[in-house]
Design a protein around this motif. Structure first.
Motif, PDB file in Angstrom:
ATOM      1  N   GLN A 222     -16.099 -11.676 -35.913  1.00 30.53           N
ATOM      2  CA  GLN A 222     -16.687 -11.755 -37.173  1.00 30.53           C
ATOM      3  C   GLN A 222     -16.016 -11.860 -38.400  1.00 30.53           C
ATOM      4  O   GLN A 222     -16.059 -12.369 -39.273  1.00 30.53           O
ATOM      5  CB  GLN A 222     -17.906 -10.642 -37.450  1.00 30.53           C
ATOM      6  N   ARG A 223     -14.662 -10.978 -38.274  1.00 29.69           N
ATOM      7  CA  ARG A 223     -13.707 -11.193 -39.298  1.00 29.69           C
ATOM      8  C   ARG A 223     -12.209 -10.893 -38.470  1.00 29.69           C
ATOM      9  O   ARG A 223     -12.475 -10.503 -37.443  1.00 29.69           O
ATOM     10  CB  ARG A 223     -13.935 -10.179 -40.383  1.00 29.69           C
ATOM     11  N   VAL A 224     -11.151 -11.381 -39.250  1.00 26.70           N
ATOM     12  CA  VAL A 224      -9.944 -11.332 -38.533  1.00 26.70           C
ATOM     13  C   VAL A 224      -8.735 -10.881 -39.597  1.00 26.70           C
ATOM     14  O   VAL A 224      -9.229 -11.136 -40.796  1.00 26.70           O
ATOM     15  CB  VAL A 224      -9.492 -12.791 -37.987  1.00 26.70           C
ATOM     16  N   GLN A 225      -7.824 -10.220 -39.120  1.00 17.42           N
ATOM     17  CA  GLN A 225      -6.594  -9.910 -39.815  1.00 17.42           C
ATOM     18  C   GLN A 225      -5.262 -10.708 -39.155  1.00 17.42           C
ATOM     19  O   GLN A 225      -4.926 -10.562 -38.172  1.00 17.42           O
ATOM     20  CB  GLN A 225      -6.625  -8.399 -40.094  1.00 17.42           C
ATOM     21  N   LEU A 226      -4.755 -11.614 -40.111  1.00 14.84           N
ATOM     22  CA  LEU A 226      -4.030 -12.436 -39.887  1.00 14.84           C
ATOM     23  C   LEU A 226      -2.478 -11.700 -40.235  1.00 14.84           C
ATOM     24  O   LEU A 226      -1.983 -11.647 -41.392  1.00 14.84           O
ATOM     25  CB  LEU A 226      -3.901 -13.628 -40.547  1.00 14.84           C
ATOM     26  N   ASP A 227      -1.639 -11.483 -39.178  1.00 21.79           N
ATOM     27  CA  ASP A 227      -0.306 -10.473 -39.424  1.00 21.79           C
ATOM     28  C   ASP A 227       0.791 -11.508 -39.095  1.00 21.79           C
ATOM     29  O   ASP A 227       0.985 -11.503 -37.915  1.00 21.79           O
ATOM     30  CB  ASP A 227      -0.365  -9.319 -38.772  1.00 21.79           C
ATOM     31  N   TRP A 228       1.537 -12.007 -40.032  1.00 18.06           N
ATOM     32  CA  TRP A 228       2.724 -12.887 -39.657  1.00 18.06           C
ATOM     33  C   TRP A 228       3.754 -11.828 -39.648  1.00 18.06           C
ATOM     34  O   TRP A 228       3.953 -10.681 -40.096  1.00 18.06           O
ATOM     35  CB  TRP A 228       3.100 -13.759 -40.918  1.00 18.06           C
ATOM     36  N   ASN A 229       4.948 -12.376 -38.904  1.00 14.63           N
ATOM     37  CA  ASN A 229       6.274 -11.514 -38.773  1.00 14.63           C
ATOM     38  C   ASN A 229       7.010 -12.111 -40.219  1.00 14.63           C
ATOM     39  O   ASN A 229       6.367 -12.985 -40.813  1.00 14.63           O
ATOM     40  CB  ASN A 229       7.047 -11.615 -37.610  1.00 14.63           C
ATOM     41  N   CYS A 230       8.175 -11.426 -40.401  1.00 18.26           N
ATOM     42  CA  CYS A 230       8.716 -11.845 -41.753  1.00 18.26           C
ATOM     43  C   CYS A 230       9.322 -13.238 -41.842  1.00 18.26           C
ATOM     44  O   CYS A 230       9.567 -13.821 -42.767  1.00 18.26           O
ATOM     45  CB  CYS A 230       9.875 -10.713 -41.977  1.00 18.26           C
ATOM     46  N   HIS A 231       9.673 -13.802 -40.380  1.00 15.54           N
ATOM     47  CA  HIS A 231      10.091 -14.915 -40.424  1.00 15.54           C
ATOM     48  C   HIS A 231       9.173 -16.267 -40.450  1.00 15.54           C
ATOM     49  O   HIS A 231       9.593 -17.395 -40.548  1.00 15.54           O
ATOM     50  CB  HIS A 231      10.955 -15.506 -39.023  1.00 15.54           C
ATOM     51  N   GLY A 232       7.912 -15.681 -40.354  1.00 12.86           N
ATOM     52  CA  GLY A 232       6.662 -16.821 -39.990  1.00 12.86           C
ATOM     53  C   GLY A 232       6.525 -17.531 -38.954  1.00 12.86           C
ATOM     54  O   GLY A 232       5.959 -18.450 -38.753  1.00 12.86           O
ATOM     55  N   SER A 233       7.449 -17.024 -37.815  1.00 15.59           N
ATOM     56  CA  SER A 233       7.405 -17.721 -36.530  1.00 15.59           C
ATOM     57  C   SER A 233       6.260 -17.380 -35.582  1.00 15.59           C
ATOM     58  O   SER A 233       6.203 -17.917 -34.597  1.00 15.59           O
ATOM     59  CB  SER A 233       8.842 -17.338 -35.839  1.00 15.59           C
ATOM     60  N   ALA A 234       5.845 -16.010 -35.821  1.00 16.43           N
ATOM     61  CA  ALA A 234       4.803 -15.547 -35.117  1.00 16.43           C
ATOM     62  C   ALA A 234       3.806 -15.038 -35.677  1.00 16.43           C
ATOM     63  O   ALA A 234       3.812 -14.316 -36.623  1.00 16.43           O
ATOM     64  CB  ALA A 234       5.353 -14.610 -33.854  1.00 16.43           C
ATOM     65  N   LEU A 235       2.438 -14.931 -35.142  1.00 15.05           N
ATOM     66  CA  LEU A 235       1.205 -14.404 -35.699  1.00 15.05           C
ATOM     67  C   LEU A 235       0.413 -13.589 -34.769  1.00 15.05           C
ATOM     68  O   LEU A 235       0.405 -13.964 -33.735  1.00 15.05           O
ATOM     69  CB  LEU A 235       0.269 -15.553 -36.403  1.00 15.05           C
ATOM     70  N   VAL A 236       0.057 -12.475 -35.185  1.00 12.39           N
ATOM     71  CA  VAL A 236      -0.724 -11.368 -34.414  1.00 12.39           C
ATOM     72  C   VAL A 236      -2.193 -11.505 -35.131  1.00 12.39           C
ATOM     73  O   VAL A 236      -2.494 -11.357 -36.318  1.00 12.39           O
ATOM     74  CB  VAL A 236      -0.287  -9.847 -34.533  1.00 12.39           C
ATOM     75  N   ILE A 237      -3.112 -11.667 -34.277  1.00 14.17           N
ATOM     76  CA  ILE A 237      -4.687 -11.829 -34.702  1.00 14.17           C
ATOM     77  C   ILE A 237      -4.959 -10.699 -34.466  1.00 14.17           C
ATOM     78  O   ILE A 237      -5.490 -10.211 -33.293  1.00 14.17           O
ATOM     79  CB  ILE A 237      -5.240 -13.000 -34.339  1.00 14.17           C
ATOM     80  N   GLU A 238      -5.677 -10.068 -35.428  1.00 19.53           N
ATOM     81  CA  GLU A 238      -6.903  -8.868 -34.998  1.00 19.53           C
ATOM     82  C   GLU A 238      -8.107  -9.434 -35.265  1.00 19.53           C
ATOM     83  O   GLU A 238      -8.657  -9.611 -36.228  1.00 19.53           O
ATOM     84  CB  GLU A 238      -6.378  -7.683 -35.984  1.00 19.53           C
ATOM     85  N   ALA A 239      -8.983  -9.476 -34.289  1.00 13.53           N
ATOM     86  CA  ALA A 239     -10.225 -10.119 -34.323  1.00 13.53           C
ATOM     87  C   ALA A 239     -11.234  -8.828 -34.147  1.00 13.53           C
ATOM     88  O   ALA A 239     -11.282  -8.167 -33.290  1.00 13.53           O
ATOM     89  CB  ALA A 239     -10.563 -10.979 -33.116  1.00 13.53           C
ATOM     90  N   TYR A 258      -1.968 -13.435 -29.866  1.00 15.26           N
ATOM     91  CA  TYR A 258      -0.619 -13.644 -30.259  1.00 15.26           C
ATOM     92  C   TYR A 258      -0.521 -15.075 -30.254  1.00 15.26           C
ATOM     93  O   TYR A 258      -0.978 -15.865 -29.358  1.00 15.26           O
ATOM     94  CB  TYR A 258       0.491 -12.748 -29.352  1.00 15.26           C
ATOM     95  N   LEU A 259       0.015 -15.672 -31.336  1.00 12.63           N
ATOM     96  CA  LEU A 259       0.298 -16.983 -31.568  1.00 12.63           C
ATOM     97  C   LEU A 259       1.670 -17.442 -32.058  1.00 12.63           C
ATOM     98  O   LEU A 259       1.795 -16.876 -33.230  1.00 12.63           O
ATOM     99  CB  LEU A 259      -0.734 -17.582 -32.363  1.00 12.63           C
ATOM    100  N   GLN A 260       2.411 -18.163 -31.521  1.00 12.54           N
ATOM    101  CA  GLN A 260       3.632 -18.637 -32.120  1.00 12.54           C
ATOM    102  C   GLN A 260       3.302 -19.755 -32.919  1.00 12.54           C
ATOM    103  O   GLN A 260       2.437 -20.646 -32.623  1.00 12.54           O
ATOM    104  CB  GLN A 260       4.729 -18.875 -30.906  1.00 12.54           C
ATOM    105  N   SER A 261       4.016 -19.847 -34.230  1.00 16.45           N
ATOM    106  CA  SER A 261       3.680 -21.092 -34.992  1.00 16.45           C
ATOM    107  C   SER A 261       4.183 -22.588 -34.699  1.00 16.45           C
ATOM    108  O   SER A 261       3.482 -23.255 -35.139  1.00 16.45           O
ATOM    109  CB  SER A 261       4.332 -20.618 -36.420  1.00 16.45           C
ATOM    110  N   ASN A 262       5.147 -22.472 -33.561  1.00 15.67           N
ATOM    111  CA  ASN A 262       5.505 -23.848 -33.110  1.00 15.67           C
ATOM    112  C   ASN A 262       4.648 -24.385 -32.022  1.00 15.67           C
ATOM    113  O   ASN A 262       4.893 -25.353 -31.306  1.00 15.67           O
ATOM    114  CB  ASN A 262       6.738 -23.801 -32.576  1.00 15.67           C
ATOM    115  N   GLY A 263       3.640 -23.133 -31.497  1.00 14.09           N
ATOM    116  CA  GLY A 263       2.654 -23.727 -30.467  1.00 14.09           C
ATOM    117  C   GLY A 263       3.024 -23.565 -29.037  1.00 14.09           C
ATOM    118  O   GLY A 263       2.358 -24.146 -28.089  1.00 14.09           O
ATOM    119  N   LYS A 264       4.447 -23.116 -28.728  1.00 19.69           N
ATOM    120  CA  LYS A 264       4.843 -23.108 -27.569  1.00 19.69           C
ATOM    121  C   LYS A 264       4.455 -21.767 -26.700  1.00 19.69           C
ATOM    122  O   LYS A 264       4.817 -21.912 -25.616  1.00 19.69           O
ATOM    123  CB  LYS A 264       6.609 -23.082 -27.700  1.00 19.69           C
ATOM    124  N   PHE A 265       3.621 -20.872 -27.502  1.00 22.24           N
ATOM    125  CA  PHE A 265       3.269 -19.649 -26.572  1.00 22.24           C
ATOM    126  C   PHE A 265       2.190 -18.865 -27.612  1.00 22.24           C
ATOM    127  O   PHE A 265       2.284 -18.768 -28.756  1.00 22.24           O
ATOM    128  CB  PHE A 265       4.437 -18.725 -26.572  1.00 22.24           C
TER     129      PHE A 265
END
Length: 527
Positions: A222-239, A258-265
């Motif tokens: 219903q809502r999420v929290q988007l948590d980036w690492n300091c490099h902007g290369s990885a994102l943790v999604i709290e659903a 978990y989602l990498q910003s380059n789409g590789k993982f």
């Protein structure tokens, strides 16, 4: 009122917002570099009284001198303050006035250089929502985005009079611009579930929103929290959901992705212990993140950039995790409904370096030099015992001050502190809980069979012998057949004594008759 304190034995500056006073300060916020301080002020009356004639303002001052450089007059009290990454702009979110129309502009953008109002919008979001903050910048402030009901409006180069790009997305509920100065800028977008279709988070390269570079779909969001690492290369999604359909929790359900910003993982983050997810935090280095999860005693695990566990810390009653700015130390505490126990870990060596208790604490923060931990009891959550305590990383209390009606507290941001060697001290023994005490059992009370087994000791051991009802080495309390019998007689009730006397009389009579018949029989035998 806002006070500045340099706590003893600490090299950092601490800001407090206590009240009441003639000019009440209910909220303050530092700029990310610590050079500016914005304070929400109310002149003439308390902001909680609801009286007329109040004047609200936001005062911007320099932290080095304390001098006010701008006073921003606001028609209503600001309930949230946001500085841009470089401190060039300040965003204020004002409380809604019931007398205003539904589209009143309560979100305002100010310039910190001259105090001018640059732009204003109507916003229904609040801290904690998926759409918060509604206005976001890239780290170099060259790109700014504002979320609306049907998409995102983008501005470039600090020109807020011209929309350079508009993204149309139905049902959008949140977005986040990745940190880092790399180009193209990464923008993550959240779309919730709708008519059986899953929710998803997609990452785009600005300004190409035709095809995402990474995507993750899921349900129960219903809502999420988007948590980036300091490099902007990885994102943790709290659903998160507001309710748990399985009935296992009153507080909804949370799942991690978990989602990498380059789409590789990308992956679902699997946890080995069932129960709620208490907190997720990235390390300041951006190379690992920590999660506190599970039913109490909860578990704390550190994951790498491939979501593989790097460290497991011992289970304990904890629900808070905070990384030190240097990334070497880890604060693990149990607050809210827990007792406030805190462990400080040198997490990579898996060594505990400090323990202390911060009972009823509602705010915790590391000092910028990673040497001290600030804890505070704040109002209005707690109306009594407001004040602050500062501990070093070994758990020693170095500063304490009680302040009535304390609303906000925080360290002044600073950078450039060298990493100093840690000092290891002997820590209190962890008993794992309260000291066990023997329970008094009155004589003659019912004892469960398990009690007898527990007194017998472990399997294979010699059973304990029954102990006499006396102190070892002393004489018996009652001589056999003497005072003990008299004492038992005195303890009987009146009816019991009467019945005992009747039984004794009948027995004596019967014994007499038996004796008489025996004597008669003997006399006949003699004749």
């Amino acid at each position: 009122m806002v006070e500045s304190i340099t706590a003893p034995k600490t090299p950092s500056t601490l800001k407090l917002s206590p009240g009441p006073s003639k000019d009440k300060a209910s909220l303050f916020e530092y700029s990310p570099d610590g050079t500016l301080l914005a304070v929400v002020a109310c002149e003439g009356a308390s902001s909680n009284t609801g009286s007329t004639g109040k004047k609200f303002s936001v005062q911007i001052s320099r932290t080095s001198s304390g001098e006010d450089i701008h006073v921003l007059n606001t028609p209503a009290e600001a309930k949230a303050l946001i500085f841009s990454p470089l401190g060039s702009f300040l965003v204020t979110l004002e409380k809604k006035n019931p007398k205003d129309n539904a589209e009143a502009k309560n979100l305002k953008l100010w310039s910190t250089s001259d105090g001018s109002l640059l732009q204003s919008w109507h916003s229904g979001s609040a801290p904690g929502d998926s759409s918060w903050p509604p206005l976001q910048w890239s780290e170099d402030e060259k790109l700014c985005g504002y979320i609306v009901n049907s998409g995102i409006l983008f501005y470039e180069n600090n020109n807020f009079k011209e929309i350079v790009h508009k993204v149309s997305m139905e049902r959008i509920r949140g977005f986040s611009i990745a940190p880092g100065k790399h180009k193209p800028y990464k923008v993550a977008v959240f779309i919730p579930e709708f008519k059986g279709s899953p929710a998803f988070v997609r990452i785009y390269d600005f300004p190409n929103f035709d095809a995402p570079v990474a995507s993750k779909s899921f349900y129960k969001a219903q809502r999420v929290q988007l948590d980036w690492n300091c490099h902007g290369s990885a994102l943790v999604i709290e659903a998160m959901t507001e309710d748990d359909q399985s009935g296992k929790s009153y507080y909804g359900e949370t799942n991690l992705y978990y989602l990498q910003s380059n789409g590789k993982f990308d992956t679902n983050i699997s946890l080995k212990k069932p129960g709620p997810i208490h907190m997720v935090r990235w390390s300041p280095t951006g190379n690992e993140f920590g999660i506190v999860y599970g039913h109490l005693p909860s578990k704390t695990t550190i994951f790498d950039l491939k979501c593989r566990p790097k460290r497991h810390l011992p289970e304990a009653a904890r629900n808070t995790i905070i990384w030190s700015p240097c990334g070497r130390l880890l604060f693990i505490g149990g607050f809210a409904t827990l007792s406030g126990d805190v462990d400080v870990w040198e997490w990579n060596a898996q060594r505990k370096v400090g323990v202390f208790k911060a009972f009823c604490s509602s705010y915790q923060e590391w000092s910028p030099d990673s040497q001290f931990i600030l804890t505070a009891i704040l109002s209005p959550r707690m109306r009594v015992d407001n004040g602050i305590k500062i501990f070093n990383y070994n758990g020693e209390l170095v500063f304490e001050q009680s302040i009535s009606d304390l609303y906000r507290v925080g360290w002044c941001p600073a950078k450039g502190f060298p990493q100093i060697p840690l000092i290891y001290k002997e820590l209190p023994t962890d008993t794992g809980g309260a000291e066990t005490k023997s329970v008094y059992t009155p004589p003659g009370a019912y004892k469960h069979p398990n009690f007898a087994r527990s007194q017998a000791g472990p399997v294979g051991s010699t059973p304990k012998k029954a102990q006499p009802d006396q102190i070892p080495g002393s004489t018996p309390k009652f001589p056999v057949g003497g005072e003990k019998a008299e004492s038992e007689e005195a303890n009987l009730s009146r009816n019991a004594r009467r019945n005992r006397a009747r039984r004794a009389k009948r027995k004596a009579k019967k014994d007499g008759e038996d004796q008489t018949s025996t004597d008669n029989q003997d006399a006949k035998d003699e004749e």
